[in-house]
Design an enzyme around this catalytic site. Structure first.
Site: not given
Ligand code: FAD
Length: 403
Positions: A33, A106, A220, A300
Site C-alpha cells: 500500500e 469506511r 443516516y 474500483d
C-alpha cells in the site's frame, strides 16, 4: 511444494478482502500500500447483504458489528415538503439474503479487515510502498515497487491490482485509452454531523433519501448514532479544485443554494454540518477485460462506479470472493484469473450501468419528477425494494432477474 503467492497492490477494502479470501485457499499473500499509514479516512458506507455475507465468511463481520448500525428501512422523501414517498424495509435483510444491511464507517470496515488479516500468518502488509509497474512471463509475474529512494521487485504467481479508480496497473495492463475516467457534472459533498447538533429525525435507524430537482440528500446515523453521515449530490460545473478524491475542503456557502427549495428539516440538517468535503463524481464505462495473463484488476480499479446504488465497496468485496472461488477450483493461475473475470465482469458492469441510470431517477424535475413520485407511492416500499433484489442477493441470482 511451497504455497502459491499472490501480490496485491492496494490495501483498500478490495485489496484487504482479496488477501483474506486468497489466504483462506492456502495462498501466501503480500499486500503493498502506498499510504504510509492506514489512517482514519472516508465516511459512511452502506453495506448491503451481498457484501456482508462475504465479510462474515472472511471473519470480519463480528469486529465490525459493534461499530455498525443495522437499519430498519430506507425512506424516500419528496424534497419540497418532506412527504414520505416510500419506506423500503431492510430489517429482514439477514433472513432474506443471508447477511444484514449495515451502515458503517469506511475506516471501521478497514480496521476490521486489518484485524482479521493480522491474525493470518500467510498475509503480510507493506506500507509506504508504491507499485510502479510489472512484468510477466508464462511462469510468474514481477511487480515493481518504490519505497522512498529504493526500488525493488516482488515475484508472485498472480498480481491483483486493487489500486483504486486511478489504477496505474490497469494502464500498464491495457494501455492509456482505458485510463480515462468519465467525470460526471455532479459533485458529492460529504460530512459527519455530531448527533447533538442533528435533528431527531436524522437519528432514526434508517437511511433518508431526499429527492429534489438537480440535487439529492442522503443521511443516516453512524457509530452508535453518535454521528449522522450526510452526502449531498448537486449539479455543479466542474472546477479545478474539485478532484475525484476525498480531501477537498469545501465552503458550505456554496452548498446552501442547491437546497433552497428543500423542506426546512433538510435545510436545517445541511446547515448543522460544521465542515464539508467535496469531490467530483466519476465512473468509467464498463471495461471488456479485467485480466491479462497473471494480472487481474479488482474493485474500483476494474469498475469505478457512481455512488447512487451504494455498491462501490460491495462490488469490490464480491470480486474478492469470486477470486477466491476461482483460485480454489482451478489450480492453474492464468485459467483461474480468467474464470474470475468470467464470473464477475457482466454482473459488476451491470451494477455500474444501473448506478448511472439511478442518477437520472434521483434528479428529475417538474412533471417527470411528479410522475416518479406518484409511481413510487403506488408501488410502495416493499415492491420498490424488489428492484434491488438482484443486487442484494449476490451473484447467486440469475441474469434474468436483473432489471
Ligand atoms: C481514502 C478513501 C476514502 C473513501 N471513503 C469512502 C466513503 O466514505 N464512502 C464510500 O462510499 N466510499 C469511499 N471510498 C471508496 C470505496 O471505499 C471504494 O469505492 C470501494 O471500497 C472500492 O475499494 P478499492 O479497494 O477497490 O479501492 P480504494 O478504496 O480506492 O483503495 C485503493 C488503495 O490502493 C492504494 N494505491 C493506489 N495506487 C497504489 C500504488 N501504485 N501502489 C500501492 N498502493 C496504491 C490506495 O492508496 C488505496 O488505499 C473511499 C476510498 C478511499 C481511497
Amino acid at each position: 511444494m511451497s504455497a502459491p503467492r499472490a501480490v496485491i497492490v492496494g490495501a483498500g477494502i478490495g485489496g484487504l478482502c482479496a488477501a483474506l479470501r486468497l489466504a483462506q485457499e492456502g495462498w501466501r499473500v503480500s499486500v503493498f500500500e502506498k499510504a504510509q499509514a492506514l489512517a482514519e479516512v472516508g465516511a459512511g458506507l452502506q453495506l448491503s447483504p451481498n457484501a456482508t455475507c462475504v465479510l462474515d465468511r472472511l471473519g470480519a463481520l463480528d469486529a465490525l458489528r459493534d461499530a455498525a448500525l443495522e437499519p430498519e428501512a430506507t425512506r424516500l422523501l419528496r424534497a419540497r415538503d418532506g412527504a414520505t414517498l416510500a419506506l423500503m424495509p431492510l430489517a429482514d435483510a439477514r433472513a432474506r439474503w443471508g447477511g444484514p444491511y449495515l451502515f458503517a464507517h469506511r475506516a471501521d470496515l478497514q480496521r476490521a479487515l486489518l484485524a482479521a488479516a493480522a491474525k493470518v500468518e500467510a498475509i503480510s502488509l507493506g506500507l509506504g510502498v508504491e507499485a510502479t509497474g510489472f512484468s510477466q512471463t508464462n511462469e510468474n509475474v514481477e511487480t515493481h515497487f518504490r519505497k522512498g529512494a529504493s526500488r525493488f521487485s516482488v515475484e508472485g504467481d498472480v498480481l491483483v491490482a486493487a489500486d483504486g479508480s486511478r489504477s496505474i496497473l490497469r494502464r500498464a495492463l491495457f494501455g492509456a485509452p482505458a485510463q480515462a475516467l468519465a467525470m460526471s457534472r455532479r459533485s458529492a459533498w460529504r460530512t459527519l454531523v455530531p448527533a447533538a447538533r442533528a435533528p431527531e429525525m436524522a437519528l432514526r435507524p434508517e437511511a433518508a433519501l431526499w429527492l429534489g430537482p438537480g440535487a439529492h440528500l442522503v443521511h443516516y446515523p453512524l457509530r452508535g448514532r453518535s454521528f449522522v453521515n450526510i452526502v449531498a449530490v448537486v449539479a455543479e460545473a466542474a472546477r479545478p479544485d474539485v478532484g475525484p478524491f476525498w480531501a477537498n475542503e469545501a465552503d458550505p456557502r456554496d452548498l446552501a443554494p442547491h437546497f433552497a427549495r428543500f423542506d426546512a428539516r433538510a435545510r436545517a440538517l445541511v446547515a448543522a454540518a460544521p465542515s464539508w468535503r467535496k469531490w467530483r463524481l466519476h465512473d468509467r464505462a464498463p471495461l471488456t477485460r479485467w485480466v491479462g495473463g497473471r494480472v487481474a484488476l479488482l474493485g474500483d480499479a476494474a469498475h469505478p462506479m457512481l455512488p447512487f446504488l451504494a455498491q462501490g465497496a460491495a462490488q469490490a468485496i464480491e470480486d474478492a470472493d469470486a477470486l477466491g472461488a476461482a483460485i480454489a477450483s482451478i489450480p492453474e493461475p492464468q485459467a483461474a484469473l480468467r474464470a474470475y473475470e468470467a464470473a464477475r465482469l457482466a454482473r459488476a458492469s451491470r451494477v455500474q450501468q444501473a448506478s448511472r441510470a439511478q442518477e437520472r431517477v434521483c434528479h428529475l424535475a417538474g412533471a417527470p419528477a411528479a410522475a416518479r413520485d406518484v409511481a413510487m407511492r403506488l408501488m410502495g416500499g416493499a415492491r420498490l425494494l424488489e428492484r434491488y433484489a438482484w443486487i442484494y442477493a449476490g451473484a447467486g441470482l440469475t441474469a434474468s432477474s436483473a432489471p
